[in-house]
Design a protein around this motif. Sequence first.
Motif, PDB file in Angstrom:
ATOM      1  N   TYR A   1      -1.851  19.297  -5.006  1.00 44.17           N
ATOM      2  CA  TYR A   1      -2.267  18.162  -4.033  1.00 44.17           C
ATOM      3  C   TYR A   1      -1.166  17.709  -2.964  1.00 44.17           C
ATOM      4  CZ  TYR A   1      -6.353  17.676  -7.217  1.00 44.17           C
ATOM      5  OH  TYR A   1      -7.263  17.897  -8.012  1.00 44.17           O
ATOM      6  N   ARG A   2      -0.037  18.244  -3.215  1.00 47.79           N
ATOM      7  CA  ARG A   2       0.948  17.705  -2.419  1.00 47.79           C
ATOM      8  C   ARG A   2       0.618  17.953  -1.123  1.00 47.79           C
ATOM      9  NH1 ARG A   2       6.111  19.818  -5.590  1.00 47.79           N
ATOM     10  NH2 ARG A   2       5.182  18.562  -7.179  1.00 47.79           N
ATOM     11  N   ARG A   3      -0.073  19.057  -0.720  1.00 44.39           N
ATOM     12  CA  ARG A   3       0.166  19.221   0.824  1.00 44.39           C
ATOM     13  C   ARG A   3      -0.968  18.082   1.434  1.00 44.39           C
ATOM     14  NH1 ARG A   3      -4.738  23.958   0.435  1.00 44.39           N
ATOM     15  NH2 ARG A   3      -5.255  23.374  -1.839  1.00 44.39           N
ATOM     16  N   TYR A   4      -1.761  17.452   0.624  1.00 41.05           N
ATOM     17  CA  TYR A   4      -2.625  16.328   1.200  1.00 41.05           C
ATOM     18  C   TYR A   4      -1.636  15.072   1.675  1.00 41.05           C
ATOM     19  CZ  TYR A   4      -6.231  19.511  -0.264  1.00 41.05           C
ATOM     20  OH  TYR A   4      -7.099  20.530  -0.715  1.00 41.05           O
ATOM     21  N   ILE A   5      -0.798  14.706   1.114  1.00 42.19           N
ATOM     22  CA  ILE A   5       0.192  13.550   0.968  1.00 42.19           C
ATOM     23  C   ILE A   5       0.516  13.198   2.407  1.00 42.19           C
ATOM     24  CG2 ILE A   5       2.444  12.641   0.455  1.00 42.19           C
ATOM     25  CD1 ILE A   5       2.238  13.853  -2.200  1.00 42.19           C
ATOM     26  N   LYS A   6       0.692  14.008   3.300  1.00 41.42           N
ATOM     27  CA  LYS A   6       1.167  13.716   4.718  1.00 41.42           C
ATOM     28  C   LYS A   6       0.077  13.291   5.402  1.00 41.42           C
ATOM     29  CE  LYS A   6       1.137  18.726   5.914  1.00 41.42           C
ATOM     30  NZ  LYS A   6       1.341  19.224   4.669  1.00 41.42           N
ATOM     31  N   TYR A   7      -1.280  13.782   5.008  1.00 37.41           N
ATOM     32  CA  TYR A   7      -2.127  13.088   5.962  1.00 37.41           C
ATOM     33  C   TYR A   7      -2.508  11.605   5.313  1.00 37.41           C
ATOM     34  CZ  TYR A   7      -2.870  18.186   6.984  1.00 37.41           C
ATOM     35  OH  TYR A   7      -2.615  19.429   7.273  1.00 37.41           O
ATOM     36  N   LEU A   8      -2.301  11.477   4.172  1.00 42.44           N
ATOM     37  CA  LEU A   8      -2.665  10.184   3.478  1.00 42.44           C
ATOM     38  C   LEU A   8      -1.861   9.227   4.121  1.00 42.44           C
ATOM     39  CD1 LEU A   8      -3.672  11.134  -0.389  1.00 42.44           C
ATOM     40  CD2 LEU A   8      -5.226  10.607   1.751  1.00 42.44           C
ATOM     41  N   ALA A   9      -0.475   9.777   4.187  1.00 40.70           N
ATOM     42  CA  ALA A   9       0.745   8.907   4.546  1.00 40.70           C
ATOM     43  C   ALA A   9       0.349   8.342   6.137  1.00 40.70           C
ATOM     44  CB  ALA A   9       2.066   9.433   4.370  1.00 40.70           C
ATOM     45  N   ALA A  10      -0.116   9.540   6.995  1.00 40.30           N
ATOM     46  CA  ALA A  10      -0.421   9.146   8.390  1.00 40.30           C
ATOM     47  C   ALA A  10      -1.566   8.186   8.403  1.00 40.30           C
ATOM     48  CB  ALA A  10      -0.600  10.441   8.964  1.00 40.30           C
ATOM     49  N   ILE A  11      -2.640   8.152   7.810  1.00 39.87           N
ATOM     50  CA  ILE A  11      -3.577   7.284   7.575  1.00 39.87           C
ATOM     51  C   ILE A  11      -2.958   5.697   7.128  1.00 39.87           C
ATOM     52  CG2 ILE A  11      -5.782   6.566   6.704  1.00 39.87           C
ATOM     53  CD1 ILE A  11      -6.610   9.580   6.313  1.00 39.87           C
TER      54      ILE A  11
ATOM     55  N   VAL B   1      -0.016   4.781   7.442  1.00 36.87           N
ATOM     56  CA  VAL B   1       1.030   4.286   8.396  1.00 36.87           C
ATOM     57  C   VAL B   1       0.110   3.612   9.750  1.00 36.87           C
ATOM     58  CG1 VAL B   1       2.991   4.864  10.050  1.00 36.87           C
ATOM     59  CG2 VAL B   1       2.903   5.354   7.661  1.00 36.87           C
ATOM     60  N   VAL B   2      -0.844   4.597  10.112  1.00 35.81           N
ATOM     61  CA  VAL B   2      -1.513   4.075  11.355  1.00 35.81           C
ATOM     62  C   VAL B   2      -2.283   2.748  11.113  1.00 35.81           C
ATOM     63  CG1 VAL B   2      -3.487   4.709  12.848  1.00 35.81           C
ATOM     64  CG2 VAL B   2      -1.745   6.331  12.416  1.00 35.81           C
ATOM     65  N   GLY B   3      -2.877   2.667  10.013  1.00 33.77           N
ATOM     66  CA  GLY B   3      -3.406   1.686   9.683  1.00 33.77           C
ATOM     67  C   GLY B   3      -2.603   0.274   9.328  1.00 33.77           C
TER      68      GLY B   3
ATOM     69  N   PHE C   1       0.697  -1.159   0.207  1.00 32.57           N
ATOM     70  CA  PHE C   1       0.041  -0.045  -0.074  1.00 32.57           C
ATOM     71  C   PHE C   1       0.906   1.381  -0.027  1.00 32.57           C
ATOM     72  CE2 PHE C   1      -3.910  -2.684   1.267  1.00 32.57           C
ATOM     73  CZ  PHE C   1      -4.809  -1.869   0.457  1.00 32.57           C
ATOM     74  N   LEU C   2       1.727   1.334   0.899  1.00 31.99           N
ATOM     75  CA  LEU C   2       2.802   2.625   1.228  1.00 31.99           C
ATOM     76  C   LEU C   2       3.442   2.825  -0.346  1.00 31.99           C
ATOM     77  CD1 LEU C   2       3.888   2.373   4.521  1.00 31.99           C
ATOM     78  CD2 LEU C   2       2.781   4.313   3.412  1.00 31.99           C
ATOM     79  N   THR C   3       4.015   1.483  -0.814  1.00 39.95           N
ATOM     80  CA  THR C   3       4.863   1.753  -1.988  1.00 39.95           C
ATOM     81  C   THR C   3       3.940   2.253  -3.223  1.00 39.95           C
ATOM     82  OG1 THR C   3       6.040  -0.013  -1.453  1.00 39.95           O
ATOM     83  CG2 THR C   3       6.672   0.447  -3.383  1.00 39.95           C
TER      84      THR C   3
ATOM     85  N   ASN D   1     -10.000  -1.453   5.127  1.00 38.19           N
ATOM     86  CA  ASN D   1     -10.946  -0.665   4.331  1.00 38.19           C
ATOM     87  C   ASN D   1     -10.622   0.855   4.381  1.00 38.19           C
ATOM     88  OD1 ASN D   1     -13.296  -2.170   3.373  1.00 38.19           O
ATOM     89  ND2 ASN D   1     -13.284  -2.900   5.549  1.00 38.19           N
ATOM     90  N   LEU D   2     -10.204   1.523   5.408  1.00 35.33           N
ATOM     91  CA  LEU D   2      -9.612   2.903   5.443  1.00 35.33           C
ATOM     92  C   LEU D   2      -8.434   2.888   4.472  1.00 35.33           C
ATOM     93  CD1 LEU D   2     -10.093   3.887   8.996  1.00 35.33           C
ATOM     94  CD2 LEU D   2     -11.804   4.532   7.006  1.00 35.33           C
ATOM     95  N   MET D   3      -7.523   2.072   4.395  1.00 35.66           N
ATOM     96  CA  MET D   3      -6.410   2.159   3.558  1.00 35.66           C
ATOM     97  C   MET D   3      -6.750   1.895   2.030  1.00 35.66           C
ATOM     98  SD  MET D   3      -3.596  -0.371   6.010  1.00 35.66           S
ATOM     99  CE  MET D   3      -2.359  -0.264   5.071  1.00 35.66           C
TER     100      MET D   3
END
Lengths: 606, 267
Positions: free
Chosen positions: A336-346, A348-350, A316-318, A391-393
């Motif tokens: 869209y670059r500014r949203y990447i950190k939030y997506l990455a956080a979801i 990683v937590v997932g 998923f991360l790759t 499902n969130l991932m």
Amino acid sequence: MLSSDKQNWRPLVRAAFVIFFLLILFTDPALAQSPDPAYREFPLIGSRVALWLVAEVHLMFAAFMLGVPMFAVVVEMVGWRNKDARYDALAKEFVKLVVIAASTTAILGALLTFVLTVFYPKFFNYLANIFSPTFIIYPILFFGESFTLYLYYYGWDRMMEGAAKVGHIIIGIVLNIWGTILMFVANAWLTFAISPAGVDDQGNLVDLWAAITNPTWMPINVHRLIANVAFGGSIVAAYSAIKFLNSKNAEEKAHYDWMGYVGNFIAIIGLIPLPFAGYWLGREIYGFNQQMGITMMGGFLSWLWIIQALLIGILFLTANYYLWVGMGRISGGERYRRYIKYLAAILVVGWIVWATPHSIVASLEEARKIGQFHPLLGVLGVMSAKNTVVNLMILTTFISFLMYRRAGKEARGGGARRVKILQAIMVVSAASVVLFYGVYGYVDIFGLFGDPGSGTPAIIRIGFSVYQVAAVLAALFFVTLLDIFLFRRATTLGPMSWGQMPERSQYALVLLAVTFTWLMGLMGYARNAIRQDWHVFGILKDTSLDAYSPTLGFAAIVISVCVILFFGLIAFIFWLGELGEKKAKLTFPSSESKPAYEPAGSGGGK
Amino acid sequence: MQSIKVAVFALSVIVFFALFANSIPQIESRPPKEVALGADMTPQQLAAAGRQVMDTKGGCFTCHSIGSPGPRAPDLQGVGTRAATRKPGLNAEAYLRESLIEPCAYIVESYQCLMTPMNKPPVSLNDAEINAVIAFLESLGGEITVKPIAVSASSSSSTSQVTDAKTPPEILKAMACFGCHTISSVDFMTGKVGPDLSHISTVAATRKPGLSAKDYLRESILDPNAFIAPDCPDGPCKSPSLMPPIFGDRLTAKQLDMLVEFLAGLK
């Protein structure tokens, strides 16, 4: 071209005969002396490991061979509908890889049959007694598939225009039908061993069709169909990545960047529904035999899912990372670059939640202090939490894909904003449904199944995952549908700079392929290990010295050897395939020229 | 150069996965060991053996528990008392037997029928093991009424198990050859049912025309009825042979060779 391909497989055929000869030569001398033994011993590594290696590497090749034509014909159709020769050439390049790999797949298949008949004669004879009619059909299907593949590939240039092109696409579809039936037949043998049906208590055949359509047959069929596409896409992407890294000029770089992008796109398309198909398979295994299901999820295989979580997290991360890096080559992607950190956080937590073991008590002392399960982590280790995060991932990956798709475009028209809001509502609603049922799996908030605030019964909790999956699938479908209409006449923000990708993005594609392949090996082990000391569960007992399931560590070493063998062989035959070939002139413009490419789902505009 | 870098990268990833998989708890799933059962066991011994069967071959505690209701199967605490009242006309022993053999005949409220018959594959408990399990369940709050029975050869599934014995004496022991045969040079081989094998190689070559000593011995192990030896401790050996024709399945090719070599050396 034809002659070079012929030369490619000749050494391999010779090699297979040599291997088989050596195999017989070094086999235990008692081989020829024991009348009707149930087992024979393979020298040095033992029969089980020998069979494991051959079967797994064969399956990897077979998955590649079946998966690639599925998307190759779709890419060809896209090229034909849009009158874009680039897609056509790309589809042909995909199929070329399959043609090169075909003979090795066949040789490995033959080797697998040899190993089974020589070293596991009792098991093979039993399967042959049950499935003898399919043993006749299978080679016919195989010939059909091989001839159609050669016709599809070698007839490509002759069938480029008009009705001939339609005929060529039909040949491609027929090729996939052959391949799919072939896989379904082989899956019947494999799944019968897991969940036998159509036989009496003594294992005698009563109903062949019931034996074929045993409880895990269709779930495995569907799971493998999807996984083959994802696997094929990832291998094509890795191939393109290596070609990209070795490219000498911008034109080559642009071409292989695009090819890698398409491969990764296909891999993600396959990856997204895979957990759902896996869930269905799991349910069927539980339905067939509870103990088998529990062995799989909560017994000695429970730690396997931690390894699986590691691998899927990497996938998923790759895959997301590649999309995020890819936005750098699209004008407009910076929005869209500014949203990447939030997506990455979801993600990683997932990933962390998914990888949380249910029970991590290491000693009796710890168990006395905290109980069987950790007070906090124990909650995250159960399926409610894992279903929720997967499902969130998936939703997060879908958002990354949408961002990539939109990066180079701007939707026009007054209704665009309203459609975007509607899409956002759909995604948020799906995420809310997933979270709601994730929490409700622990606490019966409204007292629907007992006192308010009490625990939700397990049998109810298990059913919640169906609602979670349905919500996510619905969001994926309708949001994509709206997006297609929304961006049909979109304004292009700038050219797509194919070939301008950092090297690390190509290593991400290689990582994706290696992880997919290793995961395939791991799941193969899981599928077989749940039979424990049975060849055919509940029917034919394994009475060999290997009548036990080895540890995950041992399995991991065998899987790693399989993966190394697969990549070694495929690299070798791809290299052979290129020997003697004239450097084909790439029909693609350089990265600076316009119009840039617009592969399926990309954000590049015309 | 780039290709080599990619290969090293891919190899590192594979090694990492293998190392990770080796760093987590390692468990092997071995087939359950047979629990020793005899007709002369006391009720307490039988119940204790039943608990062992449930722990191992039965795999009962995958779903059941004692003292806490599980999500898949009822709590077994006090089942010895409850069993007698579950179905009119069935006492505790009969109800428990029915529950083991026909698990769906009576479903405890709020549970589904997920259990497979315990006397059929894949669990395949034999009659003696079923009785032992019943004894244990009766002991949970009730009185043990079920009687132990001896394990017959046909009811035991252990006959099909292959051994990992690595020397001829280990093989002889694992295959229970001592039950029937004598070999004076092997201390535990003192059986008095089948032919004395202490000097078998002196006669093996002459038993069947055209068969060498080793071929005769191999044939006798794999197909005991192919030639019935003339002399057994109690007179002529019985035909058909009492020796079961199961060793082709139970011995690996290497073990069979080793055994033949050993017997051929007994002069």
